[in-house]
Scaffold this motif. Structure first.
Motif, short mmCIF file in Angstrom:
data_model
loop_
_atom_site.label_atom_id
_atom_site.label_comp_id
_atom_site.label_asym_id
_atom_site.label_seq_id
_atom_site.Cartn_x
_atom_site.Cartn_y
_atom_site.Cartn_z
N ILE A 136 24.54 -0.10 -87.00
CA ILE A 136 25.96 -0.67 -87.02
C ILE A 136 27.01 0.42 -87.03
CG2 ILE A 136 27.78 -2.19 -88.28
CD1 ILE A 136 25.62 -3.82 -89.25
N ASN A 137 26.79 1.64 -87.56
CA ASN A 137 27.97 2.57 -87.76
C ASN A 137 27.45 3.85 -86.69
OD1 ASN A 137 26.05 4.10 -89.31
ND2 ASN A 137 27.65 4.98 -90.43
N GLY A 138 26.47 3.57 -85.81
CA GLY A 138 26.08 4.62 -84.76
C GLY A 138 25.22 5.68 -85.52
N LEU A 139 24.74 5.66 -86.65
CA LEU A 139 23.85 7.03 -87.13
C LEU A 139 22.40 6.76 -86.62
CD1 LEU A 139 24.55 6.59 -91.01
CD2 LEU A 139 25.06 8.60 -89.48
N LEU A 140 22.20 5.64 -85.97
CA LEU A 140 21.05 5.37 -85.06
C LEU A 140 21.61 4.36 -83.97
CD1 LEU A 140 18.28 4.17 -87.77
CD2 LEU A 140 18.60 6.42 -86.70
N LEU A 141 20.93 4.82 -82.54
CA LEU A 141 21.28 4.23 -81.63
C LEU A 141 20.10 3.17 -81.10
CD1 LEU A 141 23.24 6.71 -79.53
CD2 LEU A 141 24.30 5.00 -80.81
N PRO A 142 20.13 2.04 -80.81
CA PRO A 142 19.25 1.11 -80.55
C PRO A 142 18.55 1.39 -79.19
CG PRO A 142 21.34 -0.04 -80.41
CD PRO A 142 21.58 1.33 -80.88
N ALA A 143 17.24 1.16 -79.02
CA ALA A 143 16.71 1.51 -77.82
C ALA A 143 17.07 0.32 -76.86
CB ALA A 143 14.94 1.25 -78.01
N SER A 144 17.28 -0.79 -77.29
CA SER A 144 17.80 -1.73 -76.25
C SER A 144 18.73 -2.93 -76.99
CB SER A 144 16.77 -2.44 -75.53
OG SER A 144 15.96 -3.23 -76.39
N GLY A 145 19.68 -3.63 -76.30
CA GLY A 145 20.59 -4.53 -77.01
C GLY A 145 21.92 -3.97 -77.02
N THR A 146 22.88 -4.61 -77.64
CA THR A 146 23.98 -4.20 -77.56
C THR A 146 24.92 -4.33 -78.97
OG1 THR A 146 25.12 -6.29 -76.76
CG2 THR A 146 24.80 -4.59 -75.14
N ILE A 147 25.49 -3.49 -79.49
CA ILE A 147 26.54 -3.71 -80.68
C ILE A 147 27.82 -3.23 -80.38
CG2 ILE A 147 26.86 -2.69 -82.89
CD1 ILE A 147 24.06 -1.51 -82.82
N ALA A 148 28.78 -4.34 -80.80
CA ALA A 148 29.97 -4.30 -80.76
C ALA A 148 30.65 -4.44 -81.92
CB ALA A 148 30.66 -5.59 -79.83
N VAL A 149 31.56 -3.46 -82.26
CA VAL A 149 32.30 -3.13 -83.56
C VAL A 149 33.77 -3.02 -83.16
CG1 VAL A 149 32.72 -1.88 -85.76
CG2 VAL A 149 30.68 -2.12 -84.74
N GLY A 150 34.59 -4.03 -83.72
CA GLY A 150 36.02 -4.32 -83.61
C GLY A 150 36.27 -4.54 -82.18
N GLY A 151 35.28 -5.15 -81.45
CA GLY A 151 35.56 -5.47 -80.00
C GLY A 151 35.20 -4.31 -79.04
N LYS A 152 34.73 -3.31 -79.53
CA LYS A 152 34.28 -2.19 -78.81
C LYS A 152 32.76 -2.01 -78.92
CE LYS A 152 38.36 0.68 -79.96
NZ LYS A 152 38.61 1.97 -80.63
N GLU A 153 32.01 -1.78 -77.63
CA GLU A 153 30.66 -1.85 -77.61
C GLU A 153 30.49 -0.50 -77.76
OE1 GLU A 153 27.04 -2.20 -74.05
OE2 GLU A 153 28.69 -3.75 -74.12
N LEU A 154 29.50 -0.22 -78.85
CA LEU A 154 29.21 1.05 -79.39
C LEU A 154 28.42 1.92 -78.32
CD1 LEU A 154 28.66 3.09 -81.85
CD2 LEU A 154 26.61 1.80 -82.60
N ASN A 155 28.74 3.10 -78.01
CA ASN A 155 28.00 4.13 -77.09
C ASN A 155 28.18 5.18 -77.64
OD1 ASN A 155 30.65 4.88 -76.05
ND2 ASN A 155 30.56 2.91 -74.94
N GLU A 156 27.73 6.31 -76.69
CA GLU A 156 27.65 7.76 -77.39
C GLU A 156 29.06 8.33 -77.02
OE1 GLU A 156 24.88 9.89 -75.24
OE2 GLU A 156 22.97 9.06 -76.18
N THR A 157 29.96 7.87 -76.23
CA THR A 157 31.19 8.06 -76.00
C THR A 157 32.21 7.73 -77.05
OG1 THR A 157 31.01 7.92 -73.76
CG2 THR A 157 33.16 8.06 -74.36
N ASN A 158 31.98 6.43 -77.78
CA ASN A 158 32.95 6.12 -78.85
C ASN A 158 32.47 6.00 -80.31
OD1 ASN A 158 31.25 3.89 -78.86
ND2 ASN A 158 32.61 2.43 -77.68
N VAL A 159 31.22 6.54 -80.44
CA VAL A 159 30.51 6.48 -81.70
C VAL A 159 31.39 7.23 -82.72
CG1 VAL A 159 29.27 8.75 -81.49
CG2 VAL A 159 28.32 6.94 -83.13
#
Length: 279
Positions: free
Chosen positions: A53-76
């Motif tokens: 949820i806070n990007g300490l681990l990035l999922p192999a598949s699927g999506t996580i959005a926090v505060g309307g932002k989809e978690l990725n390596e750019t905005n982690v």
């Protein structure tokens, strides 16, 4: 209303060749201001879930959005500013020589101006009732006090979400009650979203909703009343039950007609007094 957290079809493997993924097709959403408890036996995936949820681990598949932002390596890093984590052992989180230095550490890392930092540190310590300990050494505090200081360090950063990752598991009952009361107070004052990863059923009972994990899958979710009413099914999954539910099972085995619905300790006392002891 847009959820503050939304997970869709999350999979995670610690090793690519793992036959049993740590998380399997996990989906759920959390609204702002909710208190969510995630329970499950050791190895069920609950702590892994928190770290995605806070990007300490990035999922192999699927999506996580926090505060309307989809978690990725750019905005982690932006996402992590929204999510504060309090871990199991507060000693592992201390870096300052005094309580106030420790609370200020995260603010310094974020480049908060000194004048604002002083205000935030004072405010955070007052919120956790540790202002009078500001100049003390963290090592000289009790377990409950240390964990409250760790919470102050997170609160000073003013996140939208706090994750308690087994944050009360090393505390005695008094320390556990202190920490839970502190979180309740801060949540009410700031409309924080709280996610509690826990083995402590009494802690989970404070939640608005409980998610039950088993072998990396989300197998059940609902209010504490719904989840705890499962009774022996939870025990078969290696989980504990609140004391009132244990008492209900024991009374039922002795032929006492007990209510089907979940009873808090207060409601259990009322029921015992009116329905059993006064007969």
């Amino acid at each position: 209303m847009q959820p503050i957290i939304e997970l869709k079809n999350i999979d995670f493997n610690y090793q690519p060749e793992d036959a049993s993924p740590a998380l399997k097709d996990v989906s759920f959403s959390i609204q702002q201001g909710e208190w969510i408890a995630i329970i499950g036996h050791n190895g069920s995936g609950k702590s892994t879930l928190a770290k995605t949820i806070n990007g300490l681990l990035l999922p192999a598949s699927g999506t996580i959005a926090v505060g309307g932002k989809e978690l990725n390596e750019t905005n982690v890093w932006d996402i992590r500013k929204m999510v504060g984590m309090v871990f199991q052992n507060p000693d592992n989180q201390f870096v300052g020589s005094t309580v106030e230095d420790d609370v200020a550490f995260g603010l310094e890392n974020q480049g908060i101006p000194r004048e604002e930092m002083l205000v935030r540190v004072k405010d955070a310590l007052e919120k956790v009732r540790m202002a009078s300990f500001a100049t003390r050494e963290p090592a000289r505090l009790s377990g409950g006090q240390k964990q409250r200081v760790a919470i102050a360090g997170v609160v000073a950063l003013r996140p939208d979400i706090i994750i308690l990752d087994e944050a009360t598991s090393m505390l005695d009952p008094e320390g556990r009650d202190e920490v839970i009361a502190t979180i309740k107070k801060i949540k009410e004052e700031s409309n924080l979203t709280v996610i509690s990863i826990t083995h402590d059923i009494d802690e989970a009972a404070n939640a608005n909703r409980i998610l039950v994990m088993k072998q990396g899958k989300l197998v059940s979710e609902g209010t504490p009343e719904k989840i705890f009413s499962a009774g022996t099914e939870l025990i078969q999954m290696g989980l504990d039950l609140p004391f009132p539910e244990k008492l209900k099972i024991a009374l039922k085995q002795r032929g006492v007609d007990v209510p089907n619905e979940y009873l808090t300790e207060e409601r259990m006392v009322d029921w015992l007094w009116t329905s059993v002891l006064n007969k």
